[in-house]
Each structure stands twice: as structure tokens, then as C-alpha cells.
Design a protein around this motif. Sequence first.
Motif, short mmCIF file in Angstrom:
data_model
loop_
_atom_site.label_atom_id
_atom_site.label_comp_id
_atom_site.label_asym_id
_atom_site.label_seq_id
_atom_site.Cartn_x
_atom_site.Cartn_y
_atom_site.Cartn_z
N ALA A 268 -4.70 9.03 1.21
CA ALA A 268 -3.66 8.81 0.20
C ALA A 268 -4.23 8.22 -1.07
O ALA A 268 -3.97 8.72 -2.17
CB ALA A 268 -2.57 7.90 0.77
N GLU A 269 -5.01 7.14 -0.93
CA GLU A 269 -5.50 6.52 -2.16
C GLU A 269 -6.61 7.32 -2.83
O GLU A 269 -6.75 7.32 -4.05
CB GLU A 269 -5.94 5.06 -1.96
CG GLU A 269 -7.11 4.84 -1.06
CD GLU A 269 -6.67 4.40 0.30
OE1 GLU A 269 -5.69 4.98 0.82
OE2 GLU A 269 -7.29 3.50 0.89
N PRO B 173 10.08 15.76 -4.59
CA PRO B 173 8.94 14.83 -4.68
C PRO B 173 9.17 13.49 -3.99
O PRO B 173 8.22 12.75 -3.78
CB PRO B 173 8.76 14.64 -6.19
CG PRO B 173 9.32 15.89 -6.79
CD PRO B 173 10.47 16.26 -5.92
N ALA C 153 -4.63 9.98 -4.72
CA ALA C 153 -3.86 9.43 -5.84
C ALA C 153 -4.77 9.00 -6.98
O ALA C 153 -4.51 9.31 -8.14
CB ALA C 153 -3.03 8.25 -5.35
N ASN D 103 4.89 14.57 -12.42
CA ASN D 103 4.26 13.56 -13.27
C ASN D 103 3.27 14.17 -14.28
O ASN D 103 2.55 13.44 -14.95
CB ASN D 103 3.53 12.53 -12.40
CG ASN D 103 4.52 11.59 -11.71
OD1 ASN D 103 5.31 10.94 -12.36
ND2 ASN D 103 4.50 11.56 -10.40
N GLY E 237 8.35 11.81 0.74
CA GLY E 237 7.63 10.77 1.49
C GLY E 237 8.56 9.64 1.90
O GLY E 237 8.55 9.20 3.04
N GLN E 238 9.39 9.20 0.96
CA GLN E 238 10.31 8.09 1.26
C GLN E 238 11.42 8.53 2.21
O GLN E 238 11.80 7.81 3.12
CB GLN E 238 10.91 7.56 -0.04
CG GLN E 238 9.88 6.86 -0.90
CD GLN E 238 10.38 6.66 -2.32
OE1 GLN E 238 11.23 5.83 -2.57
NE2 GLN E 238 9.85 7.42 -3.25
N GLN F 147 4.78 15.94 -6.40
CA GLN F 147 4.67 14.65 -7.10
C GLN F 147 3.75 14.76 -8.31
O GLN F 147 4.04 14.22 -9.38
CB GLN F 147 4.13 13.59 -6.13
CG GLN F 147 5.21 13.02 -5.25
CD GLN F 147 4.66 12.15 -4.14
OE1 GLN F 147 3.59 12.41 -3.62
NE2 GLN F 147 5.40 11.13 -3.77
N TYR G 115 3.99 16.44 5.90
CA TYR G 115 2.88 16.18 5.01
C TYR G 115 1.65 17.03 5.29
O TYR G 115 0.85 17.29 4.41
CB TYR G 115 2.50 14.69 5.09
CG TYR G 115 2.98 13.94 3.89
CD1 TYR G 115 2.13 13.71 2.82
CD2 TYR G 115 4.29 13.53 3.79
CE1 TYR G 115 2.58 13.05 1.70
CE2 TYR G 115 4.74 12.88 2.69
CZ TYR G 115 3.89 12.63 1.63
OH TYR G 115 4.32 11.99 0.52
N PHE H 114 0.48 4.04 -2.79
CA PHE H 114 -0.27 5.27 -2.53
C PHE H 114 0.48 6.35 -1.77
O PHE H 114 0.03 7.48 -1.71
CB PHE H 114 -1.57 4.93 -1.80
CG PHE H 114 -2.49 4.11 -2.64
CD1 PHE H 114 -3.08 4.66 -3.76
CD2 PHE H 114 -2.74 2.79 -2.34
CE1 PHE H 114 -3.91 3.91 -4.56
CE2 PHE H 114 -3.57 2.02 -3.14
CZ PHE H 114 -4.17 2.58 -4.25
N ARG H 115 1.61 6.02 -1.19
CA ARG H 115 2.41 7.07 -0.57
C ARG H 115 3.54 7.48 -1.51
O ARG H 115 3.77 8.65 -1.75
CB ARG H 115 2.99 6.60 0.76
CG ARG H 115 3.65 7.73 1.55
CD ARG H 115 4.59 7.21 2.61
NE ARG H 115 5.63 6.39 2.00
CZ ARG H 115 6.35 5.50 2.66
NH1 ARG H 115 6.12 5.28 3.94
NH2 ARG H 115 7.28 4.79 2.04
N ASP H 116 4.23 6.46 -2.08
CA ASP H 116 5.36 6.76 -2.96
C ASP H 116 4.95 6.81 -4.43
O ASP H 116 5.76 7.17 -5.28
CB ASP H 116 6.46 5.71 -2.77
CG ASP H 116 6.92 5.65 -1.32
OD1 ASP H 116 6.71 6.64 -0.59
OD2 ASP H 116 7.46 4.62 -0.90
N PHE H 117 3.71 6.42 -4.70
CA PHE H 117 3.17 6.45 -6.07
C PHE H 117 3.97 5.58 -7.04
O PHE H 117 4.03 5.85 -8.24
CB PHE H 117 3.07 7.88 -6.60
CG PHE H 117 2.11 8.75 -5.84
CD1 PHE H 117 1.06 8.20 -5.12
CD2 PHE H 117 2.23 10.13 -5.83
CE1 PHE H 117 0.16 8.98 -4.42
CE2 PHE H 117 1.35 10.93 -5.12
CZ PHE H 117 0.31 10.35 -4.41
N TYR I 220 0.84 -1.21 0.00
CA TYR I 220 0.00 0.00 0.00
C TYR I 220 0.87 1.26 0.00
O TYR I 220 0.63 2.19 -0.77
CB TYR I 220 -0.89 -0.03 1.24
CG TYR I 220 -1.70 1.22 1.47
CD1 TYR I 220 -2.96 1.36 0.90
CD2 TYR I 220 -1.21 2.25 2.26
CE1 TYR I 220 -3.70 2.51 1.11
CE2 TYR I 220 -1.95 3.40 2.47
CZ TYR I 220 -3.19 3.53 1.90
OH TYR I 220 -3.92 4.67 2.11
N ASN I 221 1.88 1.28 0.88
CA ASN I 221 2.74 2.47 0.97
C ASN I 221 3.45 2.75 -0.34
O ASN I 221 3.59 3.90 -0.77
CB ASN I 221 3.79 2.28 2.08
CG ASN I 221 3.18 2.44 3.45
OD1 ASN I 221 2.11 3.05 3.60
ND2 ASN I 221 3.82 1.90 4.46
#
Lengths: 323, 457
Positions: free
Chosen positions: B77-78, B407, B81, B106, B410-411, B102, B327, A279-282, A275-276
Motif C-alpha cells: 500500500a505505501e 474510489p 501510494a 486524483n 476500500g472504506q 483513486q 482488491y 495508505f489505504r484510504d489515501f 496507517y490505514n
Amino acid sequence: MQASIKRRQTQSETTWKVRLQEWWFRNRALIGFVFIFPWFAGFIIFDAAPFVYNLYLSFTDYQIGTVGTPPWIGLDNYTKIFSEDKLFGKSMYNTVYYLGFSVPLRLIFAFLIALILNLRVRGMELYRTLFYVPSVVPLVAATVIFAGFLNTRYGFLNQFLVLIGATPVRWLSSPDAIKPSLILLSLWGFGGQMIIFLAGLQSIPEDLYEAAAIDGGTGWHRLIYITVPLMTPTIFFNLLLGLIGGFQIFEQVFILIGTNGGPLQAGLVYMLHVYNKAFRDFEFGYSAALSVILFLIIFVLTILLVYTSNRWVFYGDAQDDES
Amino acid sequence: MKVSRLFGLAIAVMMLLSLGLAPTLAADCEGEVIELEFMNWWGAAREALMDTLIGHFQEENPCIRIINQVQPWDNRAELLATAAASSNPPGIIMSTRPETYQFAINGLIIPIDSFVEAHGTDLSVFYDGEIGLQYWNGELYGLPMPTAGGLTSLYIYNKDMLRDAGYDPEAPPKTWQELEEMSAAITVADPMGVDVMGTQVIGGDAAFVSWLYTNNGRYSSDDGRTLLFNSPEGIETLEWMVNFTNNINGGVENVTDFFQDTAFAQGDHPWYEDQIAFLRINTSFYGHYNVNDPEGYADSSHWGTMLRPYNGDNPDATHAGTTGYNYSGAWAYTIPAVHPPEKQEAAFKFAEFIGVHPLGGCAFLFAQSRPSPVKECNENPAYYEVNPTWSVVLEGLATDVAVSITPVQGQLSELLANAVEEALFGVKSPADALNDAHAEMQALLDEFWAEFDAANM
């Protein structure tokens, strides 16, 4: 005259019915397909096609917003998963740990409760309903209830532990307690398995127990030598479903400890990682590759279980036929 | 009268009623009505306020109909997205800075510089630190509302608890050392955890970065290409956080348990029970406080606002907050790329109204007693009546520092959060945790910039 007309009508109806039956019989395969078509169409549209597309995406660098055909990168996603992704191993370990305890515990718990609910006691229907009710509660609601139940300071569980002089547990804040908390939560929805066990128990012929009683068999003997062997097909079925469902655990973890997996990511289960990534890192291509790996693991495990089931699952009728 | 006639009459009445209930813009608009779905996360509690804003906008723009689509925070998030990536996204989307970046990289949203120029929008009305956060690669992608500032620089404190502990309620702590001393004096713990808390200093990577800036450290270079958080100041900051948490709060688990299942947007937060003396807030807190405990909020002898303390042992350190790092900050209203030009034009008009119009974000935020990214809005003297600590809020905004991100934030954020946790749980020393995370994060960042530079050669 009237009798003659009536006879002809009856003959005509009979002929029509016979013809219909013949047509039905001749085209039984087609009719069968018509009946299963809605399910089949649903399977193709909602399961098979997304699966194939997901498989395709796993070989691409598909990111959110990729316009047109996503760039084909071959096995790069898979290589990255096994060589660079530290959370792959961690999330897989967490999931297997969860499975290792939750699946057997849930099976045993559901089986024991089914045994009790199979006794001939007054008001048993009420008890059966009461034990099944938790399974009807939506998972989200059950998880929220559990969050309060597991609250370190005010939760029922710790209040109880303090009452009996035990040390309270930091169920959701300690990395060591996160997985046990999730396992505890998994026991909540045992009702489905319990019902299947109960149906299995009720299909065991009574005369087997009577014969054992005549031979002086105790309750323990009857359980070990009659009930358990005859229940192995049901145990196998529940085990299989439990494993498949356990690998896909997501909602309860998502609600209980969030997307990061709790302290030190001790509760980061595999689907949360998938999921991460999506939807978080796309990184949808990478996420697709992760889910393909999960599919393969479940698939191989299922094959292994089915293959080994010949050794421990007792299909009484089949053996009778063979003999 | 026959049933069918009655039915027909009922249908006719309903149609007339529906015409009457439809926005007045339909009657006033002389052209085609453009509908804009407005995907936002302002929440049910502020839906009526947003509807008022929309009403004012539609009075001025009768041919644009805004459909207020307040989204649930869960599954955000979803939802975001899938909406942004779909072939039919909402007309205008409320997104945070990392999300905006992000989407921008894109190609899901459009830069709005041409609209700004065509409409003569005056961007100088914004604080530089606010509008500056909405640029990616030299192009502007959204107008801000609410402020990104005031998210980390402000603390609310309980004057009664200070008084009871023998401290001057009008002299809240200014330095880390004072904060430690007062918190130690106030905190009460038992075997089940903390009963009353002075304060706590943790909260993932965002808390670390916030404290880092009050020790004269920095997260990254201005160009966002080099990570700097593992400097001596960074290591000292994390060591201080770990020591504070262990020595004063009794460990990270005590802190987590203390706040478990509570939120200051709801009435169950320890603040409302006088169980915490110093609480880090964002500017939305005042509105929540007023709703959950109007009597407490009205009593200015009970609470005050202070700035985030700095390291008194570091002569170069001072009060500071950060903007645009995490965030939940730096919101903007962005326009999807797939829509036709007339719809994008309408979306910009609405974004502009939210951003700079007195009846837009200005009034919307004033109603919540929180500041605006538009300087002039915050000069409204009425703010001092609805928030007696308004001068401190403005001071906090003035001390905020913008953090450069990319972008892939998040990571990076996840890796840094894990490093902070490893230090807090004693898995690694603060220095090792930060250095290890730095190596991994810098590699990820370098990979991003290499791809970005190659694509933009």
C-alpha cells in the motif's frame, strides 16, 4: 647552546598550547555547537520539519496526488475524529489496553531478570548475553517466529498447554486472545530495559547492603528498602520509554494480524488506524490529524509522569545536596 | 606491468563488458533510448517470465528500455501510494481497479483513450467484462492483464476425498445444499480444531459478495450509487454462511486456525496434504499447483475444477462469479500523469504489448496455465493439455458478473468485512449486521458522490 634552543622550543610549544586552550575556552560555546550540529541538523530535517509539516497537513484536506496547496479545512479533521470516527475510540482502547498490561509486565519481567543477572554466579556473562540475544533479533523475524509459536494447532505454546492438560488458546483467531498475544510478544524484547536495570543495580553502593545485613535485614528487606528506592530513577526512565514506545506499536501487529486488526478488529491499534487512513484510504490530512492527537496524548502523559515523579522517584544525590 | 596499468586495463575490460551486457536495443536504436521503470507485483517466481515478455517487447521497440521493478507484496500500500504521488513516479504502474480509480480521481494517472485511438488498438479483443472494469467516469485508464474473472467463480476439488466419502468424484456439488452435505460428510474435527475440512465459505466481505451473486443478489446498482447487499437474498446468504461455518466447521476460529500461516502459493497449504476437499481458487492456482506438486497436478484423476455452487432453494439463482470487486482483482497497467508525452507514449506501447500482443500477456499467462482477458488467447487448444479442466475455467469466466465500485471502495469494503465478522462471531444477527453496515456505507457513498458531482458540475 642546544639546551637553550630546546628550552625556547618548549616554551614556544607551551605558549602555543596555552593559547589554544584559551581560544578553546573562550569559544567553548561555539565548539559545543559545532559538535552537536550534525545531530541538530538531523533533528531539524528529519524530526522538527516533518512534525511542523504534519501539523500543517492536519488542518488540510490533503489527499494523495493533491497538486499545489492542499485545501485548508481548519478543524474539520479533528471534529470528524471525535464525532464520526468509530475506529478512533476502538483503536485507542486497544492501544491503552495493550499499554496497561505490556508496560508494567515488561518492566517487572526485565527488573526481575536483571536482579537475577546481578547475582555473583560463575558464567554470568554467558547468561547475560543469552538473555540479551532476543533483543538483537530483528522485530520482523521475532514476530514471524512468534506467529509460529502462537499457531493454534501446531504452535509450541498450545502443544505445551495440551501437555499439561490445559485448554489450548486460539491466540490469533479469537478476538479475546489477540491483545494478550500482542502483550506476550511485547515481552520478547525486554533485553534493552534489562540492560538499563542491570546498570542501575550495579551502581548501588555495596556498603548499603552490608549495613542492612549488619542490622539483620533479610534479602526481602534489602530489595524493598534499598534496591527498589534506589532504582526508581531507572524504573521511571524505562517506564517513560515503554509508554512512548507502546503508544506507537505498529510493526508487530501489522505482521502478525494484518492491517485490519484481526478478528472483530480486536488488535486494531492506533498506529494501524493512522496507517490505514493514509495508505489505504489515501486521506493523508486526516491521518496527520490522528497522529497529532497521538503526539498530544503522549506529550501530556509525559508531562504528568515527570510532574508526579517528584513523589515517587528517589534521587539520592539531589536530596543530599538539598540537605 | 604496473599496477595502475593493470587497473586501467581492468576498467576498460569492465566497460567493454558492460557495453556487451547492455540490452541490444542500445545498439539497434537510432534515436534516444527511453527508460521506463515498470512497477509491478508479479513476484520473484514470475520474474523470469516477465523478463521474457520484456525481451520480446524490446526486440520490437529497440528505443524503449523497460526496467523490471518487481515489488515485494509486503508494504504494498505505501509503496504504491508514495510511488504514484511522488514527483518522479515509475514509468508504468501495475494497479488494481480500486487503486486505478483513486489515482484517476486524483489526477495521478492519465486516461489512455487518445493513445488507443492514435494506435488503432482494437479493444474488442478483450472480454467486455474485463476491459469494462478499467473505465472510470467514461474514460479508459488501463489495459487489463491478467483476468479479473475467474477469481471467485472457480473451485478446485479433491476427487479422492469425494470417492472416499462415498460420492461420485465426477459429480462435484452444484448447489449450496450439496456442498453442505458433502462437506459435513468429509469434515473431521477434534478439540484442537478441524483436521480434515470439506470446505469453508468465509473470507471477509469478498466471500460474502461472491456467495451473494450465487443467490441472485447484487452488491450495488449499475451506476455504483446505491448499495443493494442487504436485500432478502443478502441476509439469506449471510445466514447460510454463518450456519455453515458454525454447524460444519465448528466456528469461524476453526476456519482461521486451519489455514493459519499457510498459502497455496507455497507448499504448506492444506490442499497439498489432502486435507481440504473443495477449495476456492483464483486462476493463478494452477501454476502454483504445478510448481508445488507437479505429480499431483499431472494426475487428473486426483483433482477437478468446479463452479461455485449456487443456492438450490432459490429458483432464480445460478452459478456466478464476481469481477472487479476486491482488491486483488482487475489489474491494469496505468500511466502516471507527470511524465513527458514521449515517455507516456512509450508506456502505452508497453501496456498495449502486455494487453493484446500474442507474445505479451497472452504468452505470459499461458505459461502459468491461466486465462487471458483476451478472448482469442484462451482459444489456444494447447490450454487443454496444460490444464485438463480448461473448459470449466472458460465456463467460469463466462458466468462472471462485473461489480460496480467507486474510489471509496476500500472504506466500504472494511465496513462490510466488519459486518460479516460481527455476524460470524455472533455479535449481531446477519440481518442487523448487514442493515447497520448498509446505513453507514450508503452514507459514505452518498458523501463521495455529492463531492464528485459537485466537482464535475
